[in-house]
Scaffold this motif. Structure first.
Motif, PDB file in Angstrom:
ATOM      1  N   ILE A   1      10.011 -13.103   2.691  1.00 34.21           N
ATOM      2  CA  ILE A   1      10.232 -12.866   1.257  1.00 34.21           C
ATOM      3  C   ILE A   1       8.917 -12.476   0.585  1.00 34.21           C
ATOM      4  CG2 ILE A   1      10.834 -14.000  -0.927  1.00 34.21           C
ATOM      5  CD1 ILE A   1      12.918 -15.600   0.701  1.00 34.21           C
ATOM      6  N   ILE A   2       7.848 -13.198   0.933  1.00 28.82           N
ATOM      7  CA  ILE A   2       6.548 -12.858   0.341  1.00 28.82           C
ATOM      8  C   ILE A   2       6.150 -11.436   0.728  1.00 28.82           C
ATOM      9  CG2 ILE A   2       4.080 -13.408   0.371  1.00 28.82           C
ATOM     10  CD1 ILE A   2       4.909 -16.359   0.692  1.00 28.82           C
ATOM     11  N   LEU A   3       6.415 -11.076   1.993  1.00 26.52           N
ATOM     12  CA  LEU A   3       6.079  -9.724   2.453  1.00 26.52           C
ATOM     13  C   LEU A   3       6.826  -8.672   1.631  1.00 26.52           C
ATOM     14  CD1 LEU A   3       4.817  -7.835   4.657  1.00 26.52           C
ATOM     15  CD2 LEU A   3       6.981  -8.050   5.855  1.00 26.52           C
ATOM     16  N   ILE A   4       8.134  -8.914   1.413  1.00 23.59           N
ATOM     17  CA  ILE A   4       8.923  -7.940   0.657  1.00 23.59           C
ATOM     18  C   ILE A   4       8.413  -7.853  -0.780  1.00 23.59           C
ATOM     19  CG2 ILE A   4      11.225  -7.437  -0.243  1.00 23.59           C
ATOM     20  CD1 ILE A   4      12.333  -8.653   2.360  1.00 23.59           C
ATOM     21  N   ILE A   5       8.064  -9.003  -1.358  1.00 20.69           N
ATOM     22  CA  ILE A   5       7.549  -8.980  -2.732  1.00 20.69           C
ATOM     23  C   ILE A   5       6.237  -8.192  -2.793  1.00 20.69           C
ATOM     24  CG2 ILE A   5       6.563 -10.413  -4.573  1.00 20.69           C
ATOM     25  CD1 ILE A   5       8.634 -12.551  -3.815  1.00 20.69           C
ATOM     26  N   LEU A   6       5.361  -8.439  -1.802  1.00 22.90           N
ATOM     27  CA  LEU A   6       4.093  -7.698  -1.768  1.00 22.90           C
ATOM     28  C   LEU A   6       4.341  -6.202  -1.646  1.00 22.90           C
ATOM     29  CD1 LEU A   6       1.801  -9.836   0.571  1.00 22.90           C
ATOM     30  CD2 LEU A   6       1.407  -9.319  -1.827  1.00 22.90           C
ATOM     31  N   ALA A   7       5.219  -5.835  -0.714  1.00 30.67           N
ATOM     32  CA  ALA A   7       5.485  -4.414  -0.488  1.00 30.67           C
ATOM     33  C   ALA A   7       6.093  -3.790  -1.734  1.00 30.67           C
ATOM     34  CB  ALA A   7       6.418  -4.241   0.716  1.00 30.67           C
ATOM     35  N   ALA A   8       7.021  -4.536  -2.382  1.00 29.97           N
ATOM     36  CA  ALA A   8       7.685  -3.974  -3.557  1.00 29.97           C
ATOM     37  C   ALA A   8       6.729  -3.882  -4.737  1.00 29.97           C
ATOM     38  CB  ALA A   8       8.899  -4.824  -3.925  1.00 29.97           C
ATOM     39  N   SER A   9       5.778  -4.827  -4.829  1.00 25.82           N
ATOM     40  CA  SER A   9       4.898  -4.819  -6.001  1.00 25.82           C
ATOM     41  C   SER A   9       3.721  -3.880  -5.826  1.00 25.82           C
ATOM     42  CB  SER A   9       4.334  -6.212  -6.284  1.00 25.82           C
ATOM     43  OG  SER A   9       5.288  -7.187  -6.065  1.00 25.82           O
ATOM     44  N   PHE A  10       3.153  -3.838  -4.634  1.00 22.61           N
ATOM     45  CA  PHE A  10       1.916  -3.083  -4.483  1.00 22.61           C
ATOM     46  C   PHE A  10       2.084  -1.781  -3.706  1.00 22.61           C
ATOM     47  CE2 PHE A  10       0.648  -7.514  -5.074  1.00 22.61           C
ATOM     48  CZ  PHE A  10      -0.099  -7.372  -6.226  1.00 22.61           C
ATOM     49  N   GLY A  11       3.248  -1.597  -3.098  1.00 23.03           N
ATOM     50  CA  GLY A  11       3.518  -0.318  -2.463  1.00 23.03           C
ATOM     51  C   GLY A  11       2.701  -0.068  -1.211  1.00 23.03           C
TER      52      GLY A  11
END
Lengths: 502, 225
Positions: free
Chosen positions: A267-277
């Motif tokens: 979940i943290i990975l997806i949030i990072l990817a979604a927020s910072f691209g």
């Protein structure tokens, strides 16, 4: 009733396969092998690393279907993935962030194993395969950065090649092997593509296989207890007895914690990817663009920091020898001490070593990110002189501020909090240097500052010093440093006196 | 039940990400080709290349360009020329032929863009007001200029004036005639220097164009090389 029927029917092909492969018999001990009851949340980091590795393979294969490994098209194909492919950017973001996460998780896993002394008998080879996995993963991260084929990739390669080039006698050949020729070109990208997509992942998968087999074979170490020493001659027998008595099956007991932790990581990975691209791509890899500020990816930022801070004379020695020594020490860890106490409280020296290494890496990474040694090349033309340094100044002092900008002092010196950090901030310079000292410093340079003597005429110099002479905090009395802001000799001409007394 | 709830929350979150995918903060901005002459290009170009010295208000050491009063008087062709070739000691030429970063077309676009942002209608034709950037400045009468300086400027800008001397040869070596002209005409009100047409000692209606030309000519004679 019907359910039982279906289950019975499903059994037929499963049994058919089992009879011919023995797959269930093979995987049963993996799933149900006993792990220590004390193995709690400290033991989840390896699984998380493996999860990130799996994500890397899946996203990597997907990216492989769209990426063009050719020097002419790589950059454009990344733009295509980012902008034209649905979810393409998300795929790249996941691949990039998961790569960083894998390195971080791996280091945490390694630290835990180190601190708990889990590398001791009989798990020496677990540690050594782990060290090789770390090296493989770092190589994957570096070659992955090259895949972006942007300015960061270009200069990263340039620095890598320059380091290899320093090897005595074989430097030239090794650089040729790395780059596929004397210069960075299309061959280089193809070479790194083969490494990143075939060779290194293959090596990593094989190493993971060995690593896992060893885990099954040697079991998972218990939480270290002070006084519970490892004695190689009796350890294995006693460990197996304890597992029989008090161990719990890996599935479902231990696997639950792994799943919760991996899920959280995901979940943290997806949030990072979604927020910072996604990472990059930065500018085109054009060696003629010198107005660039290339940075390595995070796993290498600390090396960037360390290399930038090295005294030039020691570069070859430190760049070539330190990594080799580092790897040798890592491999030697289980041989230096493979028995005795495992508890961190009984191995304070080892705890200190771990703390030191972590602090050094964090500090160097911070230095690498901020890189205060780099001038800000466009500060002179883009950062206006703040109003408080212009107000109430004489025409000559204001012209001095123009000179300050136009001869690019600002690129290395901060004013009002903005500008380069290579030299000291000049907001209060007149409390430290007298006008004479300022003239000397500007004219002759020194302390890493170039000499500007030939580039400034006398009018520019007087104006500049007049301006710098005004830089002190309001209400600050004359300098307390002997020699600074001395009373003026009466023989000075009136305009100059205006300069010096403000 | 508990598991079902967790699973449905997770599914909803995944669905939200899928739906919002292109609007997530991490989604890369489409690479819009930079249009030379567009307002965003003009502003970015100004901010990177000019703002260090020519800013606005009390900020920046040289003449502020974010300044409608300036654009009302100045002439586009002449501004273009100064940007391309540079001026005085400190202003470098920005044309590629002079080692600068811009082509002639880009400099044209920059001047037009700055005018449309800050200046309104382009000013063409002959300078009617003092201060119009001109390659051949009107040469005034230096002798008359000395008198103008004594009556209008010396109070603040004389050799020991409170605002600092402008007859300092070091200052005069750093500033071109055009720079002096601009300083007299536009002033820097935020820094307490009034423009040419505001009341000054002995000149309640400000200076006349002739007086500006005269005083600049006189100051120029004070310059030593």
């Amino acid at each position: 009733m019907i359910l039982a029927r279906i289950l019975a029917l499903a059994k037929i092909p499963i049994e058919w396969i089992e009879l011919r492969t023995g797959a269930i018999a093979f995987s049963k001990p993996m799933l149900f092998h006993h792990v220590p009851r004390s193995a709690k949340w400290w033991y989840v980091f390896g699984s998380a690393t493996l999860m990130f590795f799996t994500i890397q393979i899946v996203t990597g294969v997907c990216l492989g279907t769209m990426y063009a490994p050719s020097a002419a098209q790589a950059w454009e194909s990344l733009r295509y993935i980012d902008e034209d492919v649905p979810f393409g950017w998300m795929l790249r973001a996941l691949h990039g962030w998961s790569s960083t996460a894998m390195v971080v998780m791996m280091v945490i896993h390694m630290l835990q194993v180190f601190l708990h002394g889990s590398f001791k008998f009989p798990r020496e080879l677990n540690w050594i395969t782990g060290v090789f996995l770390l090296l493989t993963v770092l190589a994957l991260a570096f070659t992955g950065q090259v895949m972006r084929w942007d300015q960061d990739a270009y200069w990263g390669l340039g620095i890598g090649a320059a380091i290899v080039d320093r090897v005595p006698i074989f430097g030239d050949q090794m650089r040729g092997l790395l780059l596929g020729g004397p210069i960075i070109g299309g061959e280089t990208l193809n070479r790194f593509f083969a490494l990143h997509v075939f060779i290194l992942p293959g090596a990593a998968i094989a190493l993971v296989g060995v690593h896992m087999t060893l885990i099954i074979k040697n079991g998972i170490s218990e939480m270290p207890k002070p006084g519970a020493v490892v004695v190689p001659s009796t350890y294995r027998k006693e460990f197996e007895e304890r597992m029989e008595k008090t161990g719990v099956p890996f599935f479902p007991d231990a696997v639950q914690r792994d799943m919760v932790f991996c899920g959280t990581c995901l979940i943290i990975l997806i949030i990072l990817a979604a927020s910072f691209g996604p990472f990059g791509p930065g500018g085109m890899p054009d060696p003629t663009l010198i107005d660039t500020n290339p940075r390595p990816d995070y796993p290498f930022m600390w090396i960037f920091g360390a290399v930038s801070l090295l005294p030039p004379a020691s570069e070859t020695a430190i760049m070539l020898i330190t990594p080799a020594i580092g790897v040798l020490i890592l491999i030697a860890v289980p041989f230096l001490s493979n028995s005795g106490e495992r508890a961190p409280s009984r191995r304070p020296g080892m705890v200190l070593v771990a703390v030191f290494v972590v602090m050094a890496i964090v500090a160097l990474t911070y230095e690498g990110v901020t890189s205060p040694w780099s001038p800000v090349m466009d500060a002179w033309s883009s950062l206006a002189t703040p109003a408080q340094f212009i107000k109430g100044r004489t025409p000559l002092q204001v012209q001095g501020a123009v000179v300050f900008q136009s001869v690019q002092c600002r690129n290395c010196h901060e004013l009002g909090g903005f500008g380069g950090k290579r030299g000291p901030a000049l907001d209060e310079i007149s409390t430290r240097l007298s006008p004479d000292q300022l003239v000397r410093q500007i004219q002759q340079g020194g302390g890493n500052m170039p000499a500007f003597g030939k580039n400034l005429n006398s009018a520019q110099m007087s104006a500049l010093v007049a301006f710098l002479g005004t830089l002190r905090p309001e209400n600050e009395p004359d300098s307390k440093i002997p020699g600074a802001n001395l009373p003026l000799p009466t023989s000075m001409s009136p305009p100059d006196r205006g300069v010096l007394t403000r | 039940m508990m598991h079902l709830r967790v699973a449905s929350v997770f599914l909803c979150a995944m669905l939200a990400i899928v739906v919002a995918c292109e609007r997530l903060p991490g989604a890369p901005k489409a690479s819009i080709p930079v249009v030379v002459g567009s307002p965003s290009w003009t502003l970015a170009t100004f901010n990177t290349n000019c703002r260090g010295c020519h800013s606005q208000g009390a900020e920046g050491a040289a003449l502020p360009l974010v300044n409608p009063g300036y654009w009302k008087i100045a002439n586009d062709d002449q501004i273009t020329k100064v940007i391309a070739l540079g001026q005085g000691v400190s202003m470098p030429g920005y044309l590629d032929e002079n080692g600068g970063p811009f082509s002639a077309d880009e400099i044209d676009a920059l001047v037009k863009g700055m005018r449309s942002m800050w200046g309104g209608e382009p000013h063409d034709g002959n300078p009617v007001l003092p201060g119009t950037i001109s390659p051949t400045l009107v040469v005034g009468d230096a002798v008359a200029g000395a008198l103008v300086f004594e009556s209008a400027c010396a109070n603040c800008h004389g050799a020991n004036g409170p605002a600092g001397s402008v007859t300092d040869p070091m200052y005069l070596r750093l500033i071109s005639d055009q720079g002096l002209w601009s300083a007299v005409v536009y002033g820097r009100s935020e820094l307490g220097s009034p423009p040419w047409n505001s009341p000054m000692p002995n000149h309640p209606n400000g200076l006349t164009p002739t007086e500006v030309a005269d005083v600049v000519s006189w100051l120029a004679t004070k310059r030593t090389q």
